[in-house]
Design an enzyme around this catalytic site. Structure first.
Site, short mmCIF file in Angstrom:
data_model
loop_
_atom_site.label_atom_id
_atom_site.label_comp_id
_atom_site.label_asym_id
_atom_site.label_seq_id
_atom_site.Cartn_x
_atom_site.Cartn_y
_atom_site.Cartn_z
N ARG A 38 0.86 -1.18 0.00
CA ARG A 38 0.00 0.00 0.00
C ARG A 38 0.90 1.24 0.00
O ARG A 38 2.05 1.18 0.43
CB ARG A 38 -0.90 0.01 1.25
CG ARG A 38 -1.82 -1.21 1.36
CD ARG A 38 -2.62 -1.17 2.67
NE ARG A 38 -3.58 -2.28 2.76
CZ ARG A 38 -3.31 -3.45 3.31
NH1 ARG A 38 -2.11 -3.67 3.84
NH2 ARG A 38 -4.23 -4.40 3.37
N HIS A 79 -2.55 3.34 -6.40
CA HIS A 79 -2.97 2.12 -5.69
C HIS A 79 -3.25 0.96 -6.64
O HIS A 79 -3.34 -0.19 -6.22
CB HIS A 79 -4.20 2.40 -4.80
CG HIS A 79 -5.43 2.74 -5.57
ND1 HIS A 79 -5.88 4.03 -5.70
CD2 HIS A 79 -6.33 1.96 -6.23
CE1 HIS A 79 -6.99 4.04 -6.41
NE2 HIS A 79 -7.28 2.79 -6.75
N ARG A 136 -0.56 -1.87 -6.62
CA ARG A 136 -0.75 -2.96 -5.65
C ARG A 136 -1.73 -3.99 -6.22
O ARG A 136 -1.50 -5.20 -6.09
CB ARG A 136 -1.27 -2.41 -4.32
CG ARG A 136 -1.73 -3.47 -3.32
CD ARG A 136 -2.11 -2.80 -1.99
NE ARG A 136 -3.00 -3.61 -1.20
CZ ARG A 136 -2.61 -4.60 -0.39
NH1 ARG A 136 -1.34 -4.92 -0.30
NH2 ARG A 136 -3.49 -5.27 0.33
N HIS A 194 -3.88 -9.03 4.26
CA HIS A 194 -5.31 -8.96 4.49
C HIS A 194 -5.69 -9.60 5.82
O HIS A 194 -5.09 -10.58 6.25
CB HIS A 194 -6.05 -9.70 3.37
CG HIS A 194 -6.12 -8.91 2.10
ND1 HIS A 194 -6.83 -9.33 1.02
CD2 HIS A 194 -5.58 -7.72 1.75
CE1 HIS A 194 -6.72 -8.44 0.04
NE2 HIS A 194 -5.96 -7.46 0.47
N TYR A 230 -0.99 -19.29 9.99
CA TYR A 230 -0.48 -19.91 8.77
C TYR A 230 0.43 -18.95 8.02
O TYR A 230 1.32 -19.38 7.27
CB TYR A 230 -1.65 -20.32 7.88
CG TYR A 230 -1.25 -21.08 6.65
CD1 TYR A 230 -1.33 -20.50 5.39
CD2 TYR A 230 -0.78 -22.39 6.74
CE1 TYR A 230 -0.98 -21.19 4.25
CE2 TYR A 230 -0.41 -23.09 5.61
CZ TYR A 230 -0.50 -22.49 4.37
OH TYR A 230 -0.13 -23.18 3.25
#
Length: 208
Positions: A29, A137, A140, A163, A172
């Site tokens: 970002r 943006h 990205r 995210h 994970y």
């Protein structure tokens, strides 16, 4: 994919070439990339560490803050294809201190969106390339798309992009470093294939 390198090369100020490439191929970002310090880049391991972001407040002040989401703090593998650009940038434009910011404005202050667009001549570069409506943006988004096309799993992609997800996916995240490296390797291989194809077309055109 070669368009990303073309755009990077068209930046009016060479300080922004690495900014374009790193943002795209590490799926960063804007606030994350302008907050990066020298110690966040490991060229030998080919990784970039995201630990904070820079936010421009309504009043114009710039403040450091945690990443946008809980999963935002992450280490992302980068393709070997962009290491030369990063090496050059670090040597030419970045202070030696570990906490030296990697991307700054021309006068040495925090890099602001408006300053970047003006100094890089973003609109002029896009016009020259015949590209309309591309925002920073979107770089990205391009990186996310390329990573997804490499065959990465949903969990791997979430970890790479920073995210939010449930607790199991966050755990994970730490186990996907090898898979994340494969994403970066696949991106690098695709860059090289695109370059060879482009050079092949130039050569055949010259012969014709």
């Amino acid at each position: 994919m070669t368009q990303v390198f073309e755009l990077a090369d068209k930046m009016a100020d060479r300080r922004f070439r690495a900014l374009i490439l790193l943002t795209t191929f590490a799926s960063l970002r804007w606030g994350e990339v302008i907050a990066l310090r020298r110690s966040d880049i490991d060229l030998k391991a080919r990784t970039v560490r995201v630990r904070e972001q820079l936010i421009e407040l309504d009043g114009g002040d710039m403040v450091l803050a945690p990443p946008k989401s809980r999963a935002g703090k992450r280490t992302v593998s980068i393709p070997s294809a962009i290491v030369p650009a990063l090496t050059e940038h670090l040597a030419e434009f970045v202070g030696q201190a570990d906490e030296a910011f990697i991307f700054l404005g021309k006068r040495g202050g925090y890099l602001r969106g408006g300053n970047f667009r003006r100094e890089a001549k973003w609109a002029e570069a896009l016009k020259e390339m015949g590209v309309k409506g591309l925002h920073f943006h979107d770089l990205r988004h391009t990186g996310n798309t390329l990573a997804a096309q490499s065959g990465a799993s949903l969990a791997d992609l979430k970890a790479r992009m920073g995210h939010d997800s449930d607790r199991a996916a966050l755990i994970y995240q730490h186990a996907t470093r090898d898979a994340d490296q494969r994403i970066a390797d696949a991106l690098s291989a695709r860059v090289e294939a695109d370059r060879k194809a482009a050079n092949g077309k130039k050569e055949s055109g010259a012969e014709g």
